[in-house]
Design a protein around this motif. Structure first.
Motif, PDB file in Angstrom:
ATOM      1  N   ASN A  67       0.837  -1.206   0.000  1.00  0.00           N
ATOM      2  CA  ASN A  67       0.000   0.000   0.000  1.00  0.00           C
ATOM      3  C   ASN A  67       0.871   1.254   0.000  1.00  0.00           C
ATOM      4  O   ASN A  67       0.596   2.227  -0.703  1.00  0.00           O
ATOM      5  CB  ASN A  67      -0.915  -0.004   1.230  1.00  0.00           C
ATOM      6  N   CYS A  71       1.244   0.198  -5.328  1.00  0.00           N
ATOM      7  CA  CYS A  71       1.436  -0.733  -6.440  1.00  0.00           C
ATOM      8  C   CYS A  71       0.254  -1.702  -6.555  1.00  0.00           C
ATOM      9  O   CYS A  71      -0.703  -1.629  -5.788  1.00  0.00           O
ATOM     10  CB  CYS A  71       2.741  -1.498  -6.260  1.00  0.00           C
ATOM     11  N   VAL A  73      -0.832  -5.761  -6.575  1.00  0.00           N
ATOM     12  CA  VAL A  73      -0.354  -7.063  -6.122  1.00  0.00           C
ATOM     13  C   VAL A  73      -1.295  -8.143  -6.652  1.00  0.00           C
ATOM     14  O   VAL A  73      -2.502  -8.099  -6.392  1.00  0.00           O
ATOM     15  CB  VAL A  73      -0.329  -7.151  -4.574  1.00  0.00           C
ATOM     16  N   ASP A  74      -0.744  -9.073  -7.419  1.00  0.00           N
ATOM     17  CA  ASP A  74      -1.500 -10.247  -7.846  1.00  0.00           C
ATOM     18  C   ASP A  74      -1.162 -11.364  -6.863  1.00  0.00           C
ATOM     19  O   ASP A  74       0.015 -11.701  -6.690  1.00  0.00           O
ATOM     20  CB  ASP A  74      -1.106 -10.662  -9.267  1.00  0.00           C
ATOM     21  N   PRO A 103      -3.534 -15.130 -11.038  1.00  0.00           N
ATOM     22  CA  PRO A 103      -4.353 -14.071 -11.630  1.00  0.00           C
ATOM     23  C   PRO A 103      -3.541 -13.330 -12.686  1.00  0.00           C
ATOM     24  O   PRO A 103      -2.338 -13.105 -12.506  1.00  0.00           O
ATOM     25  CB  PRO A 103      -4.684 -13.151 -10.446  1.00  0.00           C
TER      26      PRO A 103
ATOM     27  N   ARG B 110      -6.453   2.994  -0.440  1.00  0.00           N
ATOM     28  CA  ARG B 110      -6.070   2.410   0.851  1.00  0.00           C
ATOM     29  C   ARG B 110      -6.803   1.083   1.008  1.00  0.00           C
ATOM     30  O   ARG B 110      -8.022   1.012   0.880  1.00  0.00           O
ATOM     31  CB  ARG B 110      -6.450   3.318   2.022  1.00  0.00           C
ATOM     32  N   VAL B 111      -6.037   0.049   1.295  1.00  0.00           N
ATOM     33  CA  VAL B 111      -6.623  -1.277   1.503  1.00  0.00           C
ATOM     34  C   VAL B 111      -6.078  -1.832   2.808  1.00  0.00           C
ATOM     35  O   VAL B 111      -4.869  -1.783   3.059  1.00  0.00           O
ATOM     36  CB  VAL B 111      -6.266  -2.239   0.344  1.00  0.00           C
ATOM     37  N   LEU B 113      -6.323  -5.356   5.336  1.00  0.00           N
ATOM     38  CA  LEU B 113      -6.735  -6.758   5.261  1.00  0.00           C
ATOM     39  C   LEU B 113      -6.346  -7.462   6.555  1.00  0.00           C
ATOM     40  O   LEU B 113      -5.196  -7.354   6.986  1.00  0.00           O
ATOM     41  CB  LEU B 113      -6.045  -7.414   4.055  1.00  0.00           C
ATOM     42  N   GLU B 114      -7.295  -8.112   7.157  1.00  0.00           N
ATOM     43  CA  GLU B 114      -6.989  -8.856   8.380  1.00  0.00           C
ATOM     44  C   GLU B 114      -6.472 -10.242   8.012  1.00  0.00           C
ATOM     45  O   GLU B 114      -6.985 -10.872   7.077  1.00  0.00           O
ATOM     46  CB  GLU B 114      -8.249  -8.976   9.255  1.00  0.00           C
ATOM     47  N   ASP B 115      -5.475 -10.701   8.755  1.00  0.00           N
ATOM     48  CA  ASP B 115      -4.947 -12.046   8.519  1.00  0.00           C
ATOM     49  C   ASP B 115      -6.065 -13.071   8.652  1.00  0.00           C
ATOM     50  O   ASP B 115      -6.889 -12.986   9.568  1.00  0.00           O
ATOM     51  CB  ASP B 115      -3.834 -12.361   9.527  1.00  0.00           C
ATOM     52  N   GLY B 116      -6.086 -14.003   7.754  1.00  0.00           N
ATOM     53  CA  GLY B 116      -7.127 -15.031   7.775  1.00  0.00           C
ATOM     54  C   GLY B 116      -8.166 -14.821   6.692  1.00  0.00           C
ATOM     55  O   GLY B 116      -8.907 -15.735   6.353  1.00  0.00           O
ATOM     56  N   ALA B 117      -8.219 -13.594   6.151  1.00  0.00           N
ATOM     57  CA  ALA B 117      -9.174 -13.326   5.058  1.00  0.00           C
ATOM     58  C   ALA B 117      -8.767 -14.115   3.814  1.00  0.00           C
ATOM     59  O   ALA B 117      -7.577 -14.305   3.556  1.00  0.00           O
ATOM     60  CB  ALA B 117      -9.198 -11.838   4.745  1.00  0.00           C
ATOM     61  N   HIS B 118      -9.760 -14.571   3.066  1.00  0.00           N
ATOM     62  CA  HIS B 118      -9.486 -15.304   1.821  1.00  0.00           C
ATOM     63  C   HIS B 118      -9.601 -14.324   0.656  1.00  0.00           C
ATOM     64  O   HIS B 118     -10.648 -13.738   0.457  1.00  0.00           O
ATOM     65  CB  HIS B 118     -10.480 -16.452   1.632  1.00  0.00           C
ATOM     66  N   LEU B 119      -8.519 -14.158  -0.052  1.00  0.00           N
ATOM     67  CA  LEU B 119      -8.525 -13.250  -1.197  1.00  0.00           C
ATOM     68  C   LEU B 119      -7.838 -13.934  -2.353  1.00  0.00           C
ATOM     69  O   LEU B 119      -6.663 -14.301  -2.268  1.00  0.00           O
ATOM     70  CB  LEU B 119      -7.800 -11.949  -0.836  1.00  0.00           C
ATOM     71  N   ARG B 120      -8.572 -14.127  -3.420  1.00  0.00           N
ATOM     72  CA  ARG B 120      -7.999 -14.734  -4.623  1.00  0.00           C
ATOM     73  C   ARG B 120      -8.187 -13.745  -5.754  1.00  0.00           C
ATOM     74  O   ARG B 120      -9.302 -13.524  -6.227  1.00  0.00           O
ATOM     75  CB  ARG B 120      -8.704 -16.055  -4.930  1.00  0.00           C
ATOM     76  N   GLY B 121      -7.087 -13.123  -6.138  1.00  0.00           N
ATOM     77  CA  GLY B 121      -7.181 -12.113  -7.178  1.00  0.00           C
ATOM     78  C   GLY B 121      -6.098 -11.069  -7.009  1.00  0.00           C
ATOM     79  O   GLY B 121      -4.986 -11.390  -6.596  1.00  0.00           O
ATOM     80  N   SER B 122      -6.434  -9.840  -7.295  1.00  0.00           N
ATOM     81  CA  SER B 122      -5.442  -8.763  -7.296  1.00  0.00           C
ATOM     82  C   SER B 122      -5.865  -7.636  -6.379  1.00  0.00           C
ATOM     83  O   SER B 122      -7.056  -7.449  -6.119  1.00  0.00           O
ATOM     84  CB  SER B 122      -5.286  -8.210  -8.717  1.00  0.00           C
ATOM     85  N   VAL B 123      -4.863  -6.899  -5.900  1.00  0.00           N
ATOM     86  CA  VAL B 123      -5.130  -5.702  -5.104  1.00  0.00           C
ATOM     87  C   VAL B 123      -4.437  -4.537  -5.802  1.00  0.00           C
ATOM     88  O   VAL B 123      -3.212  -4.509  -5.912  1.00  0.00           O
ATOM     89  CB  VAL B 123      -4.588  -5.862  -3.663  1.00  0.00           C
ATOM     90  N   GLU B 124      -5.212  -3.604  -6.286  1.00  0.00           N
ATOM     91  CA  GLU B 124      -4.660  -2.432  -6.983  1.00  0.00           C
ATOM     92  C   GLU B 124      -4.698  -1.248  -6.028  1.00  0.00           C
ATOM     93  O   GLU B 124      -5.765  -0.885  -5.530  1.00  0.00           O
ATOM     94  CB  GLU B 124      -5.489  -2.126  -8.237  1.00  0.00           C
ATOM     95  N   MET B 125      -3.500  -0.662  -5.760  1.00  0.00           N
ATOM     96  CA  MET B 125      -3.435   0.448  -4.808  1.00  0.00           C
ATOM     97  C   MET B 125      -2.796   1.690  -5.425  1.00  0.00           C
ATOM     98  O   MET B 125      -2.439   2.620  -4.719  1.00  0.00           O
ATOM     99  CB  MET B 125      -2.657  -0.003  -3.566  1.00  0.00           C
TER     100      MET B 125
END
Lengths: 235, 192
Positions: A67, A71, A73-74, A103, B110-111, B113-125
């Motif tokens: 963050n 950037c 992140v995939d 992804p 701004r993103v 994320l709490e540990d344990g969350a399931h995320l499959r994909g991308s995070v664009e910041m």
């Protein structure tokens, strides 16, 4: 880095012989300084647009680090992907599973790949296939960070959970309920497994891991590479 | 779909959501499944299922622990406790709780994320990339409303009533004869 506990990996005994499936105690998280990772992150943060392909489950610390770098992140949850790879029945099926696990948006090709320790859990011929697929998805001359078990004869049977700890270290939560033989792959041997990559830097860590920065040799075709003949088994 | 509606009659929610929400926001209960796009201009808590796009121009979207969205979501702030199968866009921030399950792209400056969350994909910041993606996906929807189409009434579902004017034709006079003095009745409106 204040308050960080820096100590040896619990599974880097060195003198013990490899005893696959040997029960071992559950260990608390340990923190390991990664000089090459720090350099990679520094370059990525100071450069332009950065797209990271991260082979680790998403974590609060990882997202916070990226963050700050503004950037993309995939995320590939490697422990989940490994379970999928193990179910592959043919080489074609393995390639299909690899492509499904990563992804991919052609408009945002990764220029940084964080492999952590996952290459330790793949047989040599499968490393070649997985990383060839990764190369097809990445930007030309993308850089890759990897940790290879080297001096220790054994390592946890399951991949550890890695989370960045600041910009120059990583927190590792070992899963040492069971141990297995470590691959102990030398740099030359790794280079032979990864013909599309060259080793930029390698550093021996006190934990017994070798820290690598590899670089994609050039632009790769987006089309999937040819699948080798025969059945590939993910151990 | 107001908060008042959801609070009525026999407590439709088995468990109150842990998701932080403004008390004056709207909510969708766990036994509700909406198929189609949903646009709102107030905070929204989803405990049910939405199959379609959810767009909140400048408010907070909370997907409760029982909530599920199959489709794209956009809001100023998004808090996810439940499941989203689709891309999430936020102008300000996205908070992903440990019980969340997300399959798709997450895009916000701004993103967390709490540990344990399931995320499959991308995070664009990257703010520039997010701006571009939002413009491409929601550009038309996020244009400011023209003043002349703004409803004067707070109840959006009811069309604006016509302004009462004095008419000289007999039909209008007869129709208004047994109504209140203001003439603001449905029959009067219908005669316009």
């Amino acid at each position: 880095m204040q308050g960080a506990r820096l100590r040896r990996f619990p599974f880097s005994g060195g003198g013990r012989s490899a005893r696959p499936e040997t029960p071992a105690p559950v260990e608390a998280p340990v923190t390991e300084r990664l000089p090459l990772f720090a350099e990679l992150i520094e370059r990525a943060a100071s450069g332009g647009r950065c797209v990271v392909l991260d082979f680790a489950p998403p974590s609060q610390a990882g997202i916070a680090l990226f963050n700050d770098m503004h950037c993309r992140v995939d995320i590939v949850n490697f422990p989940q992907a490994l379970a999928s790879f193990k179910q592959a029945s043919t080489a074609e099926d393995l390639v299909r599973r690899i492509r499904a696990a990563i992804p991919h948006d052609p408009a945002h090709r990764p220029n940084v790949v964080l492999c952590w320790d996952f290459l330790n859990y793949l047989p040599r011929n499968v490393i070649s296939v997985v990383m060839e697929q990764v190369a097809c998805l990445c930007a030309p001359h993308a850089q890759m960070h990897a940790l290879m078990a080297y001096s220790s004869p054994e390592m946890p049977a399951q991949p550890c959970r890695y989370t960045p700890f600041g910009r120059d270290a990583v927190e590792i939560r070992p899963r040492v309920e069971r141990m297995r033989e470590s691959p102990r792959m030398a740099p030359k041997e790794l280079e032979r497994c990864l013909p599309g990559y060259s080793i930029d830097r390698v550093m021996m860590l006190r934990s017994g891991f070798q820290e690598y920065i590899l670089r994609l040799k050039g632009a790769h075709s987006d089309a999937p590479p040819e699948v080798p003949e025969g059945v590939l088994t993910v151990g | 779909m107001s908060a008042e509606n959801n609070q009525a009659a026999n407590n439709p929610y088995p468990q109150p959501s842990q998701t932080a929400m403004r008390r004056d926001g709207a909510s969708i209960g766990p036994k509700t499944h909406i198929k189609g796009d949903l646009h709102a201009e107030e905070d929204l808590l989803i405990e049910g299922k939405i199959t379609g796009m959810v767009v909140l121009k400048s408010n907070q979207l909370a997907v409760g622990s029982q909530g599920r969205i199959v489709g794209t979501a956009f809001a100023n702030v998004v808090v996810v406790d439940g499941t989203i199968e689709g891309d999430i866009y936020a102008a300000e921030r996205i908070a992903i709780k440990k019980s969340a399950r997300i399959q798709g792209a997450v895009m916000a400056p701004r993103v967390s994320l709490e540990d344990g969350a399931h995320l499959r994909g991308s995070v664009e910041m990257d703010p520039d990339a997010i701006k571009e993606a939002v413009q491409a996906k929601f550009g038309d929807l996020l244009q400011p409303s023209r003043p002349e189409v703004k409803p004067s009434s707070p109840v959006a579902a009811v069309p604006p009533r016509p302004v009462a004017v004095e008419r000289k034709d007999e039909a209008v006079k007869d129709a208004a004869g047994d109504k209140d003095a203001s003439g603001k009745t449905e029959s009067n409106a219908a005669s316009k």
